[in-house]
Design a protein around this motif. Structure first.
Motif, PDB file in Angstrom:
ATOM      1  N   SER A   4       0.950  -1.377   0.007  1.00 55.87           N
ATOM      2  CA  SER A   4      -0.063  -0.006   0.209  1.00 55.87           C
ATOM      3  C   SER A   4       0.815   1.157   0.044  1.00 55.87           C
ATOM      4  CB  SER A   4      -0.851  -0.034   1.160  1.00 55.87           C
ATOM      5  OG  SER A   4      -0.181  -0.183   2.345  1.00 55.87           O
ATOM      6  N   SER A   5       2.100   1.242   0.512  1.00 56.10           N
ATOM      7  CA  SER A   5       3.097   2.345   0.429  1.00 56.10           C
ATOM      8  C   SER A   5       3.553   2.781  -0.893  1.00 56.10           C
ATOM      9  CB  SER A   5       4.059   2.318   1.443  1.00 56.10           C
ATOM     10  OG  SER A   5       4.982   1.091   1.157  1.00 56.10           O
ATOM     11  N   ALA A   6       3.406   1.947  -1.797  1.00 57.97           N
ATOM     12  CA  ALA A   6       4.032   2.110  -3.240  1.00 57.97           C
ATOM     13  C   ALA A   6       3.011   1.996  -4.340  1.00 57.97           C
ATOM     14  CB  ALA A   6       5.205   1.210  -3.473  1.00 57.97           C
ATOM     15  N   PRO A   7       2.219   2.977  -4.548  1.00 56.29           N
ATOM     16  CA  PRO A   7       1.142   2.852  -5.421  1.00 56.29           C
ATOM     17  C   PRO A   7       1.677   2.110  -6.962  1.00 56.29           C
ATOM     18  CG  PRO A   7       0.868   4.923  -4.610  1.00 56.29           C
ATOM     19  CD  PRO A   7       2.266   4.254  -4.211  1.00 56.29           C
ATOM     20  N   LEU A   8       0.918   1.534  -7.622  1.00 55.94           N
ATOM     21  CA  LEU A   8       1.237   0.879  -8.855  1.00 55.94           C
ATOM     22  C   LEU A   8       1.768   2.108  -9.825  1.00 55.94           C
ATOM     23  CD1 LEU A   8       1.586  -1.754 -10.686  1.00 55.94           C
ATOM     24  CD2 LEU A   8      -0.951  -1.504 -11.444  1.00 55.94           C
ATOM     25  N   LEU A   9       1.011   3.175  -9.724  1.00 53.89           N
ATOM     26  CA  LEU A   9       1.463   4.154 -10.969  1.00 53.89           C
ATOM     27  C   LEU A   9       2.712   4.679 -10.579  1.00 53.89           C
ATOM     28  CD1 LEU A   9       0.555   5.777 -13.599  1.00 53.89           C
ATOM     29  CD2 LEU A   9      -0.605   7.513 -11.950  1.00 53.89           C
ATOM     30  N   ASN A  10       3.138   4.713  -9.314  1.00 53.96           N
ATOM     31  CA  ASN A  10       4.557   5.208  -9.163  1.00 53.96           C
ATOM     32  C   ASN A  10       5.565   4.004  -9.506  1.00 53.96           C
ATOM     33  OD1 ASN A  10       3.040   7.123  -7.912  1.00 53.96           O
ATOM     34  ND2 ASN A  10       3.799   6.895  -5.709  1.00 53.96           N
ATOM     35  N   GLN A  11       5.433   2.912  -9.205  1.00 58.79           N
ATOM     36  CA  GLN A  11       6.114   1.839  -9.564  1.00 58.79           C
ATOM     37  C   GLN A  11       6.275   1.753 -11.247  1.00 58.79           C
ATOM     38  OE1 GLN A  11       4.729  -1.667  -7.654  1.00 58.79           O
ATOM     39  NE2 GLN A  11       5.530  -1.177  -5.746  1.00 58.79           N
ATOM     40  N   LEU A  12       5.061   1.997 -11.921  1.00 61.25           N
ATOM     41  CA  LEU A  12       5.324   2.020 -13.406  1.00 61.25           C
ATOM     42  C   LEU A  12       6.048   3.166 -13.831  1.00 61.25           C
ATOM     43  CD1 LEU A  12       1.479   0.774 -14.274  1.00 61.25           C
ATOM     44  CD2 LEU A  12       3.794  -0.429 -14.384  1.00 61.25           C
ATOM     45  N   ALA A  13       6.127   4.359 -13.115  1.00 57.17           N
ATOM     46  CA  ALA A  13       6.850   5.445 -13.589  1.00 57.17           C
ATOM     47  C   ALA A  13       8.346   5.190 -13.524  1.00 57.17           C
ATOM     48  CB  ALA A  13       6.428   6.693 -12.700  1.00 57.17           C
ATOM     49  N   ILE A  14       8.730   4.510 -12.223  1.00 60.30           N
ATOM     50  CA  ILE A  14      10.025   4.181 -12.150  1.00 60.30           C
ATOM     51  C   ILE A  14      10.650   3.216 -13.386  1.00 60.30           C
ATOM     52  CG2 ILE A  14      11.915   2.990 -10.695  1.00 60.30           C
ATOM     53  CD1 ILE A  14      10.023   4.136  -8.369  1.00 60.30           C
ATOM     54  N   ILE A  15       9.731   2.244 -13.478  1.00 62.44           N
ATOM     55  CA  ILE A  15      10.341   1.300 -14.667  1.00 62.44           C
ATOM     56  C   ILE A  15      10.099   1.898 -15.891  1.00 62.44           C
ATOM     57  CG2 ILE A  15       9.079  -0.861 -15.936  1.00 62.44           C
ATOM     58  CD1 ILE A  15       8.189  -1.707 -13.123  1.00 62.44           C
ATOM     59  N   GLY A  16       9.357   2.775 -16.135  1.00 64.09           N
ATOM     60  CA  GLY A  16       9.258   3.670 -17.370  1.00 64.09           C
ATOM     61  C   GLY A  16      10.456   4.297 -17.649  1.00 64.09           C
ATOM     62  N   ALA A  17      10.834   5.094 -16.346  1.00 65.92           N
ATOM     63  CA  ALA A  17      12.007   6.008 -16.341  1.00 65.92           C
ATOM     64  C   ALA A  17      13.270   5.302 -16.705  1.00 65.92           C
ATOM     65  CB  ALA A  17      12.192   6.822 -15.061  1.00 65.92           C
ATOM     66  N   SER A  18      13.349   3.974 -16.095  1.00 65.13           N
ATOM     67  CA  SER A  18      14.684   3.348 -16.539  1.00 65.13           C
ATOM     68  C   SER A  18      14.676   2.815 -17.968  1.00 65.13           C
ATOM     69  CB  SER A  18      14.681   1.968 -15.733  1.00 65.13           C
ATOM     70  OG  SER A  18      14.917   2.400 -14.202  1.00 65.13           O
ATOM     71  N   LEU A  19      13.500   2.361 -18.558  1.00 66.63           N
ATOM     72  CA  LEU A  19      13.446   2.098 -20.001  1.00 66.63           C
ATOM     73  C   LEU A  19      13.737   3.405 -20.764  1.00 66.63           C
ATOM     74  CD1 LEU A  19      12.825  -0.084 -21.746  1.00 66.63           C
ATOM     75  CD2 LEU A  19      10.658   0.620 -21.706  1.00 66.63           C
ATOM     76  N   SER A  20      13.130   4.381 -20.436  1.00 66.67           N
ATOM     77  CA  SER A  20      13.443   5.569 -21.233  1.00 66.67           C
ATOM     78  C   SER A  20      14.779   6.074 -21.157  1.00 66.67           C
ATOM     79  CB  SER A  20      12.514   6.758 -20.669  1.00 66.67           C
ATOM     80  OG  SER A  20      11.122   6.638 -20.711  1.00 66.67           O
ATOM     81  N   TYR A  21      15.596   6.040 -20.073  1.00 62.70           N
ATOM     82  CA  TYR A  21      17.083   6.476 -20.093  1.00 62.70           C
ATOM     83  C   TYR A  21      17.824   5.370 -20.810  1.00 62.70           C
ATOM     84  CZ  TYR A  21      17.221  10.022 -16.529  1.00 62.70           C
ATOM     85  OH  TYR A  21      16.807  11.241 -15.962  1.00 62.70           O
ATOM     86  N   ALA A  22      17.429   4.195 -20.881  1.00 63.28           N
ATOM     87  CA  ALA A  22      18.117   2.997 -21.602  1.00 63.28           C
ATOM     88  C   ALA A  22      17.974   3.478 -23.319  1.00 63.28           C
ATOM     89  CB  ALA A  22      17.629   1.539 -21.263  1.00 63.28           C
ATOM     90  N   LEU A  23      16.884   3.618 -23.603  1.00 63.41           N
ATOM     91  CA  LEU A  23      16.494   4.155 -25.155  1.00 63.41           C
ATOM     92  C   LEU A  23      17.311   5.229 -25.471  1.00 63.41           C
ATOM     93  CD1 LEU A  23      12.678   2.679 -25.290  1.00 63.41           C
ATOM     94  CD2 LEU A  23      14.810   1.622 -26.104  1.00 63.41           C
ATOM     95  N   ALA A  24      17.028   6.160 -24.465  1.00 59.75           N
ATOM     96  CA  ALA A  24      17.772   7.721 -25.011  1.00 59.75           C
ATOM     97  C   ALA A  24      19.211   7.469 -24.807  1.00 59.75           C
ATOM     98  CB  ALA A  24      17.332   8.437 -23.667  1.00 59.75           C
ATOM     99  N   ALA A  25      19.869   6.605 -24.195  1.00 52.90           N
ATOM    100  CA  ALA A  25      21.394   6.690 -24.397  1.00 52.90           C
ATOM    101  C   ALA A  25      21.696   5.965 -25.455  1.00 52.90           C
ATOM    102  CB  ALA A  25      21.863   5.666 -23.273  1.00 52.90           C
ATOM    103  N   SER A  26      20.866   5.110 -26.239  1.00 53.91           N
ATOM    104  CA  SER A  26      21.315   4.546 -27.516  1.00 53.91           C
ATOM    105  C   SER A  26      21.065   5.722 -28.501  1.00 53.91           C
ATOM    106  CB  SER A  26      20.364   3.342 -27.771  1.00 53.91           C
ATOM    107  OG  SER A  26      20.875   2.284 -27.050  1.00 53.91           O
ATOM    108  N   LEU A  27      20.128   6.372 -28.550  1.00 55.22           N
ATOM    109  CA  LEU A  27      19.782   7.470 -29.495  1.00 55.22           C
ATOM    110  C   LEU A  27      20.703   8.496 -29.444  1.00 55.22           C
ATOM    111  CD1 LEU A  27      15.885   7.668 -29.061  1.00 55.22           C
ATOM    112  CD2 LEU A  27      17.065   6.637 -31.088  1.00 55.22           C
ATOM    113  N   ILE A  28      21.155   9.178 -27.992  1.00 51.24           N
ATOM    114  CA  ILE A  28      21.998  10.105 -27.873  1.00 51.24           C
ATOM    115  C   ILE A  28      23.524   9.765 -28.521  1.00 51.24           C
ATOM    116  CG2 ILE A  28      23.325  11.333 -26.191  1.00 51.24           C
ATOM    117  CD1 ILE A  28      20.489  11.156 -24.417  1.00 51.24           C
TER     118      ILE A  28
END
Length: 168
Positions: A15-39
């Motif tokens: 209950s202390s970690a809402p699903l949307l918050n966890q999905l945001a962290i997973i999404g951020a990690s994926l975005s950084y990984a994809l961004a690194a390749s594009l950059i």
């Protein structure tokens, strides 16, 4: 490494970690990984232009999300909060992006991703140390997977083991 982030964040449902918050962290990690390749492929583009475009895109996306959620702030922002906001934006975010792009340009995207994968681990450890939040077993497992992934991505330990095996 990314699988470790998913395990560490995505499977720790409480209950202390809402699903949307966890999905945001997973999404951020994926975005950084994809961004690194594009950059890494955009070598002819100035770092300042890359930083500006990424921050503008983040602003547009956040504005869209706030618009869809319908939760615009209604309180007046204090001067101190505004100064802190600007300081965090200029000195933390902009400097972090500048260093991130510098790592990509000098050491490559794979090494920049190594740093990005440590962000959720760092956040979890800091939440334990500063907020006394509990770390669950699945989160320790996720951290271990991240560390194994980092070792494999880095390649030096694997190469040393292969080299040692071929010399015997």
């Amino acid at each position: 490494g990314f699988f470790g982030v998913v395990v560490m964040i995505g499977l720790s449902r409480d209950s202390s970690a809402p699903l949307l918050n966890q999905l945001a962290i997973i999404g951020a990690s994926l975005s950084y990984a994809l961004a690194a390749s594009l950059i890494a492929k955009a070598k002819e583009v100035a770092v300042s232009a890359l930083i500006t475009s990424m921050l503008l895109m983040a602003t547009v996306l956040q504005t869209l999300l706030i618009s869809v959620a319908g939760k615009w702030p209604t309180e007046t922002i204090s001067t101190g909060a505004l100064i802190n906001f600007i300081a965090i934006g200029l000195f933390c975010t902009a400097l972090a992006y500048y260093l991130y792009f510098a790592i990509i340009r000098t050491a490559g995207a794979a090494n920049a991703i190594l740093v990005v994968l440590l962000a959720p681990v760092t956040a979890l450890i800091l939440s334990r140390l500063l907020l006394a939040e509990e770390i669950h077993m699945v989160q320790y497992i996720g951290m271990a997977i991240i560390f194994v992934g980092l070792i494999v991505i880095d390649g030096r330990l694997v190469a040393a083991i292969k080299s040692r095996g071929s010399h015997q």
